[in-house]
Design a protein around this motif. Sequence first.
Motif, PDB file in Angstrom:
ATOM      1  N   ARG A 143     -19.106  -3.320  -4.828  1.00 26.17           N
ATOM      2  CA  ARG A 143     -17.849  -2.671  -4.443  1.00 26.17           C
ATOM      3  C   ARG A 143     -17.562  -1.434  -5.288  1.00 26.17           C
ATOM      4  O   ARG A 143     -16.593  -0.719  -5.015  1.00 26.17           O
ATOM      5  N   LEU A 144     -18.367  -1.191  -6.283  1.00 28.66           N
ATOM      6  CA  LEU A 144     -18.172  -0.054  -7.177  1.00 28.66           C
ATOM      7  C   LEU A 144     -19.029   1.126  -6.709  1.00 28.66           C
ATOM      8  O   LEU A 144     -19.957   0.961  -5.920  1.00 28.66           O
ATOM      9  N   PRO A 145     -18.750   2.332  -7.190  1.00 26.44           N
ATOM     10  CA  PRO A 145     -19.363   3.519  -6.578  1.00 26.44           C
ATOM     11  C   PRO A 145     -20.813   3.790  -6.942  1.00 26.44           C
ATOM     12  O   PRO A 145     -21.484   4.552  -6.241  1.00 26.44           O
ATOM     13  N   PHE A 146     -21.325   3.219  -8.027  1.00 29.86           N
ATOM     14  CA  PHE A 146     -22.726   3.441  -8.369  1.00 29.86           C
ATOM     15  C   PHE A 146     -23.626   2.630  -7.436  1.00 29.86           C
ATOM     16  O   PHE A 146     -23.237   1.570  -6.952  1.00 29.86           O
ATOM     17  N   ARG A 147     -24.842   3.139  -7.247  1.00 29.60           N
ATOM     18  CA  ARG A 147     -25.796   2.378  -6.431  1.00 29.60           C
ATOM     19  C   ARG A 147     -26.705   1.515  -7.289  1.00 29.60           C
ATOM     20  O   ARG A 147     -26.975   0.361  -6.956  1.00 29.60           O
ATOM     21  N   TYR A 148     -27.201   2.057  -8.412  1.00 30.95           N
ATOM     22  CA  TYR A 148     -28.171   1.363  -9.253  1.00 30.95           C
ATOM     23  C   TYR A 148     -27.522   0.934 -10.569  1.00 30.95           C
ATOM     24  O   TYR A 148     -26.729   1.681 -11.165  1.00 30.95           O
ATOM     25  N   TYR A 149     -27.903  -0.251 -11.038  1.00 31.72           N
ATOM     26  CA  TYR A 149     -27.378  -0.779 -12.292  1.00 31.72           C
ATOM     27  C   TYR A 149     -28.539  -1.351 -13.106  1.00 31.72           C
ATOM     28  O   TYR A 149     -29.342  -2.132 -12.599  1.00 31.72           O
ATOM     29  N   GLU A 150     -28.589  -0.955 -14.371  1.00 27.32           N
ATOM     30  CA  GLU A 150     -29.618  -1.480 -15.253  1.00 27.32           C
ATOM     31  C   GLU A 150     -29.007  -2.442 -16.257  1.00 27.32           C
ATOM     32  O   GLU A 150     -27.943  -2.170 -16.819  1.00 27.32           O
ATOM     33  N   SER A 151     -29.679  -3.549 -16.476  1.00 21.64           N
ATOM     34  CA  SER A 151     -29.257  -4.532 -17.468  1.00 21.64           C
ATOM     35  C   SER A 151     -30.489  -4.959 -18.259  1.00 21.64           C
ATOM     36  O   SER A 151     -31.591  -4.456 -18.028  1.00 21.64           O
ATOM     37  N   THR A 152     -30.324  -5.877 -19.185  1.00 21.38           N
ATOM     38  CA  THR A 152     -31.461  -6.290 -20.005  1.00 21.38           C
ATOM     39  C   THR A 152     -32.650  -6.768 -19.165  1.00 21.38           C
ATOM     40  O   THR A 152     -33.786  -6.347 -19.417  1.00 21.38           O
ATOM     41  N   PRO A 153     -32.461  -7.622 -18.152  1.00 20.29           N
ATOM     42  CA  PRO A 153     -33.633  -8.100 -17.405  1.00 20.29           C
ATOM     43  C   PRO A 153     -34.287  -7.046 -16.512  1.00 20.29           C
ATOM     44  O   PRO A 153     -35.484  -7.122 -16.254  1.00 20.29           O
ATOM     45  N   GLY A 154     -33.509  -6.082 -16.001  1.00 20.01           N
ATOM     46  CA  GLY A 154     -34.129  -5.148 -15.082  1.00 20.01           C
ATOM     47  C   GLY A 154     -33.132  -4.251 -14.380  1.00 20.01           C
ATOM     48  O   GLY A 154     -32.097  -3.878 -14.936  1.00 20.01           O
ATOM     49  N   LEU A 155     -33.438  -3.922 -13.114  1.00 18.49           N
ATOM     50  CA  LEU A 155     -32.699  -2.909 -12.371  1.00 18.49           C
ATOM     51  C   LEU A 155     -32.275  -3.460 -11.020  1.00 18.49           C
ATOM     52  O   LEU A 155     -33.072  -4.094 -10.314  1.00 18.49           O
ATOM     53  N   LEU A 156     -31.025  -3.201 -10.664  1.00 20.50           N
ATOM     54  CA  LEU A 156     -30.457  -3.645  -9.394  1.00 20.50           C
ATOM     55  C   LEU A 156     -30.189  -2.449  -8.489  1.00 20.50           C
ATOM     56  O   LEU A 156     -29.597  -1.460  -8.927  1.00 20.50           O
ATOM     57  N   ASP A 157     -30.634  -2.541  -7.253  1.00 17.76           N
ATOM     58  CA  ASP A 157     -30.205  -1.627  -6.197  1.00 17.76           C
ATOM     59  C   ASP A 157     -29.129  -2.368  -5.416  1.00 17.76           C
ATOM     60  O   ASP A 157     -29.422  -3.253  -4.613  1.00 17.76           O
ATOM     61  N   SER A 158     -27.867  -2.023  -5.668  1.00 14.22           N
ATOM     62  CA  SER A 158     -26.774  -2.780  -5.062  1.00 14.22           C
ATOM     63  C   SER A 158     -26.674  -2.532  -3.566  1.00 14.22           C
ATOM     64  O   SER A 158     -26.155  -3.372  -2.828  1.00 14.22           O
ATOM     65  N   GLN A 159     -27.163  -1.397  -3.091  1.00 17.16           N
ATOM     66  CA  GLN A 159     -27.098  -1.099  -1.668  1.00 17.16           C
ATOM     67  C   GLN A 159     -28.039  -2.000  -0.875  1.00 17.16           C
ATOM     68  O   GLN A 159     -27.695  -2.506   0.186  1.00 17.16           O
ATOM     69  N   GLN A 160     -29.255  -2.201  -1.418  1.00 16.29           N
ATOM     70  CA  GLN A 160     -30.214  -3.082  -0.763  1.00 16.29           C
ATOM     71  C   GLN A 160     -30.094  -4.528  -1.227  1.00 16.29           C
ATOM     72  O   GLN A 160     -30.768  -5.402  -0.685  1.00 16.29           O
ATOM     73  N   ASN A 161     -29.269  -4.773  -2.255  1.00 10.94           N
ATOM     74  CA  ASN A 161     -29.157  -6.094  -2.866  1.00 10.94           C
ATOM     75  C   ASN A 161     -30.537  -6.600  -3.307  1.00 10.94           C
ATOM     76  O   ASN A 161     -30.925  -7.738  -3.049  1.00 10.94           O
ATOM     77  N   ARG A 162     -31.253  -5.712  -4.000  1.00 15.23           N
ATOM     78  CA  ARG A 162     -32.593  -6.065  -4.506  1.00 15.23           C
ATOM     79  C   ARG A 162     -32.619  -5.854  -6.013  1.00 15.23           C
ATOM     80  O   ARG A 162     -32.078  -4.863  -6.525  1.00 15.23           O
ATOM     81  N   PHE A 163     -33.248  -6.772  -6.702  1.00 20.07           N
ATOM     82  CA  PHE A 163     -33.312  -6.736  -8.162  1.00 20.07           C
ATOM     83  C   PHE A 163     -34.764  -6.766  -8.617  1.00 20.07           C
ATOM     84  O   PHE A 163     -35.551  -7.583  -8.154  1.00 20.07           O
ATOM     85  N   ARG A 164     -35.126  -5.860  -9.517  1.00 18.28           N
ATOM     86  CA  ARG A 164     -36.469  -5.817 -10.068  1.00 18.28           C
ATOM     87  C   ARG A 164     -36.427  -6.184 -11.543  1.00 18.28           C
ATOM     88  O   ARG A 164     -35.765  -5.517 -12.340  1.00 18.28           O
ATOM     89  N   ARG A 165     -37.125  -7.234 -11.900  1.00 12.88           N
ATOM     90  CA  ARG A 165     -37.271  -7.586 -13.316  1.00 12.88           C
ATOM     91  C   ARG A 165     -38.312  -6.673 -13.942  1.00 12.88           C
ATOM     92  O   ARG A 165     -39.428  -6.546 -13.430  1.00 12.88           O
ATOM     93  N   LEU A 166     -37.943  -6.041 -15.053  1.00 15.13           N
ATOM     94  CA  LEU A 166     -38.802  -5.036 -15.656  1.00 15.13           C
ATOM     95  C   LEU A 166     -38.849  -5.208 -17.170  1.00 15.13           C
ATOM     96  O   LEU A 166     -37.816  -5.454 -17.803  1.00 15.13           O
ATOM     97  N   PRO A 167     -40.016  -5.059 -17.783  1.00 12.59           N
ATOM     98  CA  PRO A 167     -40.099  -5.103 -19.246  1.00 12.59           C
ATOM     99  C   PRO A 167     -39.391  -3.903 -19.857  1.00 12.59           C
ATOM    100  O   PRO A 167     -39.161  -2.875 -19.198  1.00 12.59           O
TER     101      PRO A 167
END
Length: 247
Positions: A143-167
């Motif tokens: 619901r927030l205006p950014f599309r991509y979000y990075e956190s410790t485990p990886g990267l989220l594409d909120s538009q596609q609702n897909r999450f990639r776990r990344l080192p």
Amino acid sequence: MSLLPAIISLHDVMPHTLDETEELLADWLTDIPPERVTLLVVPGLNWQPAQLDRLREWERQGYELAGHGWIHHVRRVKTLYHCLHSILISRRAAEHLSLSENELVTLLNDNYHWFQHHDFKTPELYVPPAWAMGQLDTAALQRLPFRYYESTPGLLDSQQNRFRRLPLAGFEADRRWRGPCLRTWNGINRVVAAPQRPIRLSIHPFDHRYHLAHSLRRWLSRVQPIDYRSLFDSAAPASRPGNATAL
């Protein structure tokens, strides 16, 4: 030796770190195309017109600007988890922790609109300080205006609702004891990384003066920078996060 795909970001771009940011871009990242480097900007500080002009010049050169907290400093510590996180990982940087969901929604909206207000390109990526998202689950982020979000485990594409776990590899060894800890962490993540699982290189403004400076130089010479968006354009496997634990 084949180069390892990597997503490169320069954290903590603030008024008082612009000279160090400039030094890293000019002397350490010269072989990296500007469009493959993301600058994580902390908006809620005392930005002066000349400092904003430096950001605009970097954006004009092709560097991408992304949101990175508001003041990058904790106002209060309310939970045991936040206390331990501060001691072991983030010190006083993880401002998302111990904020309510409503407070975080306001923070991210303020961050996004700061870029608009100062005539920058609309940012697509948000990275919370210390990668600690706090009390925001995937539904709230969508619901927030950014599309991509990075956190410790990886990267989220909120538009596609897909999450990639990344080192993830880091180099902020401002204390001698942090050097061995980060070397071990980076070594483990290097083993996990693969062509279909790029590593994230997290660079902070003073890393070139700290105890892992030589290690940072070696890493930069052995990676192939990529655009983080390409992670979701390909058919590479991705999970679908359903709650805050994935972030």
